[in-house]
Design a protein around this motif. Structure first.
Motif, PDB file in Angstrom:
ATOM      1  N   THR A   6       0.832  -1.203   0.000  1.00 16.96           N
ATOM      2  CA  THR A   6       0.000   0.000   0.000  1.00 16.96           C
ATOM      3  C   THR A   6       0.865   1.250   0.000  1.00 16.96           C
ATOM      4  OG1 THR A   6      -1.828  -1.105   1.144  1.00 16.96           O
ATOM      5  CG2 THR A   6      -1.724   1.299   1.308  1.00 16.96           C
ATOM      6  N   TYR A   7       1.916   1.249   0.823  1.00 18.20           N
ATOM      7  CA  TYR A   7       2.795   2.417   0.895  1.00 18.20           C
ATOM      8  C   TYR A   7       3.628   2.566  -0.373  1.00 18.20           C
ATOM      9  CZ  TYR A   7       1.545   3.829   5.578  1.00 18.20           C
ATOM     10  OH  TYR A   7       0.849   4.321   6.649  1.00 18.20           O
ATOM     11  N   ALA A   8       4.080   1.457  -0.933  1.00 18.45           N
ATOM     12  CA  ALA A   8       4.848   1.530  -2.177  1.00 18.45           C
ATOM     13  C   ALA A   8       3.986   2.060  -3.316  1.00 18.45           C
ATOM     14  CB  ALA A   8       5.411   0.151  -2.519  1.00 18.45           C
ATOM     15  N   GLU A   9       2.727   1.616  -3.370  1.00 17.22           N
ATOM     16  CA  GLU A   9       1.823   2.081  -4.431  1.00 17.22           C
ATOM     17  C   GLU A   9       1.480   3.554  -4.241  1.00 17.22           C
ATOM     18  OE1 GLU A   9      -2.576   1.028  -4.983  1.00 17.22           O
ATOM     19  OE2 GLU A   9      -1.574  -0.190  -6.496  1.00 17.22           O
ATOM     20  N   PHE A  10       1.274   3.974  -2.994  1.00 22.58           N
ATOM     21  CA  PHE A  10       0.993   5.388  -2.731  1.00 22.58           C
ATOM     22  C   PHE A  10       2.148   6.255  -3.225  1.00 22.58           C
ATOM     23  CE2 PHE A  10       1.449   9.158  -0.062  1.00 22.58           C
ATOM     24  CZ  PHE A  10       0.185   9.723  -0.130  1.00 22.58           C
ATOM     25  N   ALA A  11       3.370   5.805  -2.982  1.00 18.89           N
ATOM     26  CA  ALA A  11       4.544   6.574  -3.410  1.00 18.89           C
ATOM     27  C   ALA A  11       4.550   6.780  -4.916  1.00 18.89           C
ATOM     28  CB  ALA A  11       5.819   5.861  -2.974  1.00 18.89           C
ATOM     29  N   VAL A  12       4.251   5.718  -5.661  1.00 21.96           N
ATOM     30  CA  VAL A  12       4.366   5.759  -7.118  1.00 21.96           C
ATOM     31  C   VAL A  12       3.155   6.416  -7.767  1.00 21.96           C
ATOM     32  CG1 VAL A  12       4.530   4.334  -9.190  1.00 21.96           C
ATOM     33  CG2 VAL A  12       5.895   3.765  -7.177  1.00 21.96           C
ATOM     34  N   ARG A  13       1.956   6.088  -7.297  1.00 23.00           N
ATOM     35  CA  ARG A  13       0.744   6.510  -7.993  1.00 23.00           C
ATOM     36  C   ARG A  13       0.166   7.830  -7.497  1.00 23.00           C
ATOM     37  NH1 ARG A  13      -3.876   2.687  -8.890  1.00 23.00           N
ATOM     38  NH2 ARG A  13      -4.123   4.078 -10.657  1.00 23.00           N
ATOM     39  N   GLU A  14       0.425   8.182  -6.234  1.00 23.53           N
ATOM     40  CA  GLU A  14      -0.173   9.406  -5.698  1.00 23.53           C
ATOM     41  C   GLU A  14       0.848  10.490  -5.381  1.00 23.53           C
ATOM     42  OE1 GLU A  14      -3.616   9.143  -3.096  1.00 23.53           O
ATOM     43  OE2 GLU A  14      -3.396   6.960  -3.082  1.00 23.53           O
ATOM     44  N   ALA A  15       1.960  10.109  -4.754  1.00 21.82           N
ATOM     45  CA  ALA A  15       2.916  11.123  -4.307  1.00 21.82           C
ATOM     46  C   ALA A  15       3.904  11.533  -5.397  1.00 21.82           C
ATOM     47  CB  ALA A  15       3.673  10.618  -3.082  1.00 21.82           C
ATOM     48  N   ARG A  16       4.225  10.631  -6.304  1.00 17.66           N
ATOM     49  CA  ARG A  16       5.244  10.943  -7.323  1.00 17.66           C
ATOM     50  C   ARG A  16       4.795  12.119  -8.187  1.00 17.66           C
ATOM     51  NH1 ARG A  16       7.950   5.964 -10.037  1.00 17.66           N
ATOM     52  NH2 ARG A  16       8.846   5.996  -7.922  1.00 17.66           N
ATOM     53  N   GLY A  17       5.672  13.102  -8.297  1.00 20.46           N
ATOM     54  CA  GLY A  17       5.347  14.289  -9.071  1.00 20.46           C
ATOM     55  C   GLY A  17       4.445  15.261  -8.351  1.00 20.46           C
ATOM     56  N   VAL A  18       4.014  14.914  -7.142  1.00 21.40           N
ATOM     57  CA  VAL A  18       3.112  15.768  -6.369  1.00 21.40           C
ATOM     58  C   VAL A  18       3.753  16.179  -5.041  1.00 21.40           C
ATOM     59  CG1 VAL A  18       0.813  15.934  -5.312  1.00 21.40           C
ATOM     60  CG2 VAL A  18       1.119  14.622  -7.418  1.00 21.40           C
ATOM     61  N   SER A  19       4.425  15.221  -4.388  1.00 25.08           N
ATOM     62  CA  SER A  19       5.098  15.502  -3.120  1.00 25.08           C
ATOM     63  C   SER A  19       6.346  14.643  -3.009  1.00 25.08           C
ATOM     64  CB  SER A  19       4.172  15.228  -1.928  1.00 25.08           C
ATOM     65  OG  SER A  19       4.898  15.320  -0.710  1.00 25.08           O
ATOM     66  N   PRO A  20       7.526  15.174  -3.324  1.00 28.07           N
ATOM     67  CA  PRO A  20       8.766  14.403  -3.183  1.00 28.07           C
ATOM     68  C   PRO A  20       8.974  13.883  -1.766  1.00 28.07           C
ATOM     69  CG  PRO A  20       9.163  16.377  -4.475  1.00 28.07           C
ATOM     70  CD  PRO A  20       7.764  16.497  -3.936  1.00 28.07           C
ATOM     71  N   ALA A  21       8.597  14.676  -0.758  1.00 29.78           N
ATOM     72  CA  ALA A  21       8.781  14.243   0.633  1.00 29.78           C
ATOM     73  C   ALA A  21       7.939  13.008   0.928  1.00 29.78           C
ATOM     74  CB  ALA A  21       8.418  15.378   1.590  1.00 29.78           C
ATOM     75  N   TYR A  22       6.686  13.012   0.511  1.00 30.34           N
ATOM     76  CA  TYR A  22       5.823  11.863   0.778  1.00 30.34           C
ATOM     77  C   TYR A  22       6.190  10.661  -0.096  1.00 30.34           C
ATOM     78  CZ  TYR A  22       2.618  14.085   4.084  1.00 30.34           C
ATOM     79  OH  TYR A  22       2.047  14.667   5.193  1.00 30.34           O
ATOM     80  N   GLU A  23       6.723  10.905  -1.277  1.00 29.81           N
ATOM     81  CA  GLU A  23       7.200   9.783  -2.095  1.00 29.81           C
ATOM     82  C   GLU A  23       8.357   9.082  -1.391  1.00 29.81           C
ATOM     83  OE1 GLU A  23       9.031   8.729  -6.520  1.00 29.81           O
ATOM     84  OE2 GLU A  23       8.542  10.807  -6.007  1.00 29.81           O
ATOM     85  N   ARG A  24       9.344   9.850  -0.923  1.00 36.27           N
ATOM     86  CA  ARG A  24      10.477   9.272  -0.194  1.00 36.27           C
ATOM     87  C   ARG A  24      10.008   8.540   1.052  1.00 36.27           C
ATOM     88  NH1 ARG A  24      12.758  14.358  -1.182  1.00 36.27           N
ATOM     89  NH2 ARG A  24      12.227  14.994   0.958  1.00 36.27           N
ATOM     90  N   LEU A  25       9.120   9.178   1.794  1.00 36.79           N
ATOM     91  CA  LEU A  25       8.654   8.624   3.059  1.00 36.79           C
ATOM     92  C   LEU A  25       7.869   7.333   2.849  1.00 36.79           C
ATOM     93  CD1 LEU A  25       9.106   9.670   5.887  1.00 36.79           C
ATOM     94  CD2 LEU A  25       6.878  10.801   5.779  1.00 36.79           C
ATOM     95  N   SER A  26       7.001   7.330   1.850  1.00 38.05           N
ATOM     96  CA  SER A  26       6.187   6.135   1.583  1.00 38.05           C
ATOM     97  C   SER A  26       7.055   4.952   1.171  1.00 38.05           C
ATOM     98  CB  SER A  26       5.162   6.431   0.490  1.00 38.05           C
ATOM     99  OG  SER A  26       4.272   7.440   0.889  1.00 38.05           O
TER     100      SER A  26
END
Length: 311
Positions: A6-26
């Motif tokens: 769930t966290y890996a998918e959130f990083a790629v599908r929701e945070a990528r290109g929108v929030s670098p901090a949340y992509e790294r964190l996820s």
């Protein structure tokens, strides 16, 4: 799907290109066995990235460095657990009104708006905000909501809203600093424009507070809908709410809302409500489906930043 997935998918599908901090964190959480194990002690509906990250921010923890985040979560788990169990991701993103506006403006006027999962009710003021679809500007209020629109001609004017009400299990009060602090904590780290938008929209709501009712979206919806004034078109709507509702309750809600007079606008992830056929989304990012009375109309992004009309 596992918590790590769930966290890996959130990083790629929701945070990528929108929030670098949340992509790294996820991505870091998806590989962090200790934090994943702690999340596993929470109910399934309380394990999502946006809730965890929002709670950590609300408690003053770091979200810009994965190592510091890990340390904070482990050391403060009792407080994080308590907040996670009592709070919900009530992201009250006024920007989503830019997705609703093309539908609301095309309906018979005037409108009686009823939002399910209303949080503090900031999406109940589509007639008070201004919108910018590329070079096309609608309205003159504040905040100004920017939205990239493809496949449709933006509306020429604002809807005429004569009644507004919201239904929520835990409605928030924009005049309460703690409630506004929670809404602020749910905004992603880099999104200063969304914080400005929150403050401007909260000022609009505080000047003319909506009717917010504590209640269940199935059991209490008909009674609240019955309070809408005669002569106004009832519009029940919700944005990014039903994913938190068990599947059977979603089905019960759909049955109830279809039985009400007026119209139903849904803006939810494509796997949340059932549609016979959907075209391919514009790209691999997570998109919601905007629908009117069960008919899908457009792909939308979660914070109202874009709408791709296909109806």
């Amino acid at each position: 799907m596992t918590i790590a997935m769930t966290y890996a998918e959130f990083a790629v599908r929701e945070a990528r290109g929108v929030s670098p901090a949340y992509e790294r964190l996820s991505l870091a959480v998806s590989r962090d066995d200790e934090v994943v194990a702690l999340l596993g002690t929470l109910p399934p509906g309380k394990r999502q990235p946006t809730l965890l990250f929002g709670v950590v921010r609300f408690l003053g923890g770091p979200v810009d460095d994965p190592a510091a985040f890990h340390e904070f979560v482990v050391e403060n788990w009792r407080a994080i657990e308590a907040e996670s169990r009592t709070r919900a991701t009530q992201t009250n993103e006024a920007g989503r009104c830019a997705l609703l506006l093309p539908v609301l403006a095309a309906l018979p006027q005037p409108l009686a708006l009823l939002e399910v999962g209303a949080s503090a009710g900031l999406c109940l003021y589509p007639d008070r905000y201004a919108y910018r679809y590329g070079d096309h500007v609608v309205g003159s209020g504040r905040p100004i909501l920017d939205c990239t629109a493809t496949g449709l001609t933006p509306p020429a004017g604002l809807p005429d809203v004569v009644w507004r009400a919201g239904l929520d299990l835990n409605p928030l009060d924009v005049t309460d600093p703690a409630d506004v602090a929670w809404l602020d904590a749910l905004i992603w780290p880099e999104h200063a424009h969304r914080r400005d938008r929150l403050r401007a929209a909260a000022a609009v709501a505080a000047a003319d507070p909506p009717l917010l009712v504590r209640g269940d979206l199935v059991d209490d919806l008909p009674a609240l809908a019955g309070r809408a004034p005669a002569g106004a078109m009832l519009v029940v709507f919700h944005t990014s709410v039903l994913y938190q509702v068990p599947a059977r309750r979603r089905e019960a809600f759909a049955e109830v809302v279809r039985g009400l007079p007026g119209h139903w606008i849904a803006n939810e992830a494509p796997d949340v409500l059932s549609y016979d056929a959907l075209p391919q989304p514009p790209d691999e990012a997570l998109h919601n489906v905007l629908a009117l009375d069960g008919t899908p109309l457009a792909w939308t992004r979660g914070h109202g930043q874009s709408i791709a009309w296909f109806a």
